[in-house]
Design a protein around this motif. Structure first.
Motif, PDB file in Angstrom:
ATOM      1  N   TYR A  87       0.869  -1.180   0.000  1.00  0.00           N
ATOM      2  CA  TYR A  87       0.000   0.000   0.000  1.00  0.00           C
ATOM      3  C   TYR A  87       0.901   1.223   0.000  1.00  0.00           C
ATOM      4  O   TYR A  87       1.844   1.317   0.790  1.00  0.00           O
ATOM      5  N   VAL A  94       0.779   4.358   0.920  1.00  0.00           N
ATOM      6  CA  VAL A  94       0.776   5.422   1.919  1.00  0.00           C
ATOM      7  C   VAL A  94       0.887   4.816   3.308  1.00  0.00           C
ATOM      8  O   VAL A  94       0.017   4.035   3.714  1.00  0.00           O
ATOM      9  N   PRO A  95       1.942   5.127   4.069  1.00  0.00           N
ATOM     10  CA  PRO A  95       2.057   4.587   5.429  1.00  0.00           C
ATOM     11  C   PRO A  95       0.909   5.055   6.302  1.00  0.00           C
ATOM     12  O   PRO A  95       0.451   6.199   6.198  1.00  0.00           O
ATOM     13  N   LEU A  96       0.411   4.158   7.155  1.00  0.00           N
ATOM     14  CA  LEU A  96      -0.627   4.555   8.085  1.00  0.00           C
ATOM     15  C   LEU A  96      -0.021   5.391   9.207  1.00  0.00           C
ATOM     16  O   LEU A  96       1.178   5.371   9.463  1.00  0.00           O
ATOM     17  N   SER A  97      -0.866   6.125   9.894  1.00  0.00           N
ATOM     18  CA  SER A  97      -0.417   6.976  10.981  1.00  0.00           C
ATOM     19  C   SER A  97       0.186   6.147  12.108  1.00  0.00           C
ATOM     20  O   SER A  97      -0.261   5.030  12.366  1.00  0.00           O
ATOM     21  N   ALA A 118       5.197   5.281  -6.434  1.00  0.00           N
ATOM     22  CA  ALA A 118       4.379   4.227  -5.826  1.00  0.00           C
ATOM     23  C   ALA A 118       4.076   3.119  -6.831  1.00  0.00           C
ATOM     24  O   ALA A 118       4.074   1.931  -6.481  1.00  0.00           O
ATOM     25  N   ALA A 165      -4.900   6.073  -3.427  1.00  0.00           N
ATOM     26  CA  ALA A 165      -4.227   6.074  -2.124  1.00  0.00           C
ATOM     27  C   ALA A 165      -3.234   7.223  -2.005  1.00  0.00           C
ATOM     28  O   ALA A 165      -3.159   7.891  -0.968  1.00  0.00           O
ATOM     29  N   VAL A 166      -2.451   7.466  -3.061  1.00  0.00           N
ATOM     30  CA  VAL A 166      -1.470   8.543  -3.014  1.00  0.00           C
ATOM     31  C   VAL A 166      -2.166   9.890  -2.871  1.00  0.00           C
ATOM     32  O   VAL A 166      -1.749  10.745  -2.071  1.00  0.00           O
ATOM     33  N   CYS A 167      -3.242  10.096  -3.615  1.00  0.00           N
ATOM     34  CA  CYS A 167      -3.989  11.354  -3.498  1.00  0.00           C
ATOM     35  C   CYS A 167      -4.576  11.507  -2.097  1.00  0.00           C
ATOM     36  O   CYS A 167      -4.505  12.586  -1.497  1.00  0.00           O
ATOM     37  N   SER A 168      -5.128  10.433  -1.565  1.00  0.00           N
ATOM     38  CA  SER A 168      -5.690  10.483  -0.216  1.00  0.00           C
ATOM     39  C   SER A 168      -4.622  10.820   0.811  1.00  0.00           C
ATOM     40  O   SER A 168      -4.859  11.579   1.760  1.00  0.00           O
ATOM     41  N   GLY A 169      -3.434  10.274   0.623  1.00  0.00           N
ATOM     42  CA  GLY A 169      -2.341  10.554   1.539  1.00  0.00           C
ATOM     43  C   GLY A 169      -1.910  12.011   1.529  1.00  0.00           C
ATOM     44  O   GLY A 169      -1.299  12.490   2.481  1.00  0.00           O
ATOM     45  N   GLN A 170      -2.250  12.736   0.449  1.00  0.00           N
ATOM     46  CA  GLN A 170      -1.935  14.157   0.344  1.00  0.00           C
ATOM     47  C   GLN A 170      -3.133  15.030   0.715  1.00  0.00           C
ATOM     48  O   GLN A 170      -3.126  16.244   0.464  1.00  0.00           O
TER      49      GLN A 170
END
Length: 310
Positions: free
Chosen positions: A92, A94-97, A202, A247-252
Motif C-alpha cells: 500500500y 501510503v504509510p498509516l499513521s 508508488a 491512495a497517493v492522493c488520499s495521503g496528500q
C-alpha cells in the motif's frame, strides 16, 4: 481445493506474507466499482486456505443501493468464496499513521493490496461463472485454443484530482491538454508535479511500468500511461493503478475521481485501451502500414467485434 487454486495460493512464501499486518483484498464488480475486504494477517492466512465467504450480490450491486439489482440472478442469499490472488500483492503506497501501531510496537501497521477471484463453495473450488476475472480467462483461453491468438493491452488511465475544504475542487490552474502550466500549484498550494512524482514512485514500487504521465484537457485532470502486457496482467495492473492513484492522493489530503463525467462543463474522464493481436509473438496490427485495409480475417473480425461493443 483444486490444484490450480492451490498453486496460485502458494506463489508467496510465508516469510513474504509476514511483511504485512493488514491486507486490502480488492475486486471490481459488474458496475465497475472497486470493492474490498480488509483482512488482518491471521485472517489472510486463513483466507488463502479456505477463501472468504461473500454473498453473490457483491457482483450485482448498483451505484445507488447495497443489494442485488432488480432482475439480477444474484441475491443476498447464498455465497461464493473470495480468493486472494497473491501474485498481485503489492505494498500500500501510503504509510498509516503511527497511532495505528500494534500493541507493543513503535511502527504503524504495514499494509498490502491484492486482487481476488471468486470460486464456488465446493470441494473443487470451481470458478464462479459471474467472476469477471474468470470470464476474461475463459475468453482468452478460447481465443488461444480456437484461433491461436493472444491479446496484449496498454491502458491510459485518466483521473481528476480534487481538493479544497469539501474535496470537490480540481487542483492546479486551468490549462489546455498537456500544457506545462497544469503542473504548477493552484490556489490550494498543491503542486501537481509533486503528486505525479509520488504516483510514479508508488507504481514503480508496485512493479507497474509507467510509460509517461501528463496533464489532460480538463481542470485538475491527468493521465497515467502504463506499458502494454498480456491481457490478464494488464487488467490486473489497471485495478492496482487505480488503487495506487487513489491512495497517493488520499495521503496528500486530496481525492482522485475516475467518474466519467464529473462536471458537464468540463472534459470527460476515460480509460483508453490499446489492444493488439499476436500470433507466435508476432504482432498482427489492425491496419497495413499503407492504410490499405485490414491485415487478416482475424483482425477484421476483431475490429468488427470491438466496434459492436461501442
Amino acid at each position: 481445493v483444486s490444484r490450480r487454486v492451490m498453486e496460485e495460493r502458494s506463489t508467496l512464501e510465508p516469510r513474504e506474507l509476514s511483511l504485512y499486518d493488514l491486507f486490502i483484498v480488492v475486486w471490481c464488480d459488474g458496475a465497475g466499482v472497486r470493492r474490498c475486504r480488509v483482512l488482518p494477517q491471521a485472517s489472510m492466512r486463513r483466507a488463502l486456505r479456505e477463501g472468504v465467504a461473500v454473498t453473490t450480490a457483491v457482483m450485482s450491486c448498483g451505484l445507488h443501493m447495497d443489494g442485488a439489482l432488480p432482475g439480477s440472478p444474484l441475491s443476498t442469499t447464498g455465497h461464493v468464496l473470495m480468493l486472494p490472488l497473491l501474485s498481485s500483492l503489492v505494498p500500500y503506497p501510503v504509510p498509516l499513521s503511527p497511532r495505528t501501531a500494534l500493541a507493543g510496537s513503535k511502527s504503524p501497521q504495514r499494509v498490502g493490496v491484492c486482487l481476488s477471484s471468486f470460486a464456488l463453495p465446493n470441494a473443487n473450488a470451481a470458478p464462479w461463472e459471474y467472476c469477471p476475472r474468470h470470464a476474461l480467462e475463459r475468453s482468452l483461453q478460447a481465443l488461444r485454443e480456437q484461433h491461436g491468438l493472444e491479446v496484449r493491452i496498454g491502458f491510459e488511465t485518466e483521473f481528476v484530482v480534487l481538493g479544497g475544504p469539501a474535496l470537490a475542487e480540481p487542483i492546479g490552474v486551468p490549462s489546455l491538454y498537456a500544457q506545462t502550466s497544469a503542473l504548477h500549484a493552484g490556489a490550494g498550494g498543491v503542486a501537481p508535479l509533486e503528486l505525479l512524482a509520488a504516483i510514479g514512485a508508488a507504481l514503480a514500487a508496485a512493479g507497474v511500468c509507467v510509460e509517461h504521465m501528463h496533464p489532460e484537457g480538463g481542470d485538475g485532470q491527468f493521465e497515467v500511461v502504463t506499458a502494454h502486457s498480456d491481457a490478464l496482467r494488464a487488467v490486473d495492473e489497471l485495478l492496482i493503478v487505480r488503487e495506487v492513484i487513489a491512495a497517493v492522493c488520499s495521503g496528500q489530503g486530496l481525492r482522485a475521481s475516475f467518474v466519467p463525467k464529473r462536471d458537464v462543463r468540463d472534459a470527460g474522464t476515460g480509460c483508453h485501451a490499446h489492444l493488439s493481436l499476436h500470433r507466435r509473438a508476432v504482432a498482427r496490427n489492425k491496419e497495413h502500414a499503407s492504410g490499405g485495409g485490414l491485415e487478416s480475417e482475424e483482425c477484421e473480425a476483431a475490429g468488427a467485434g470491438a466496434s459492436a461493443m461501442c
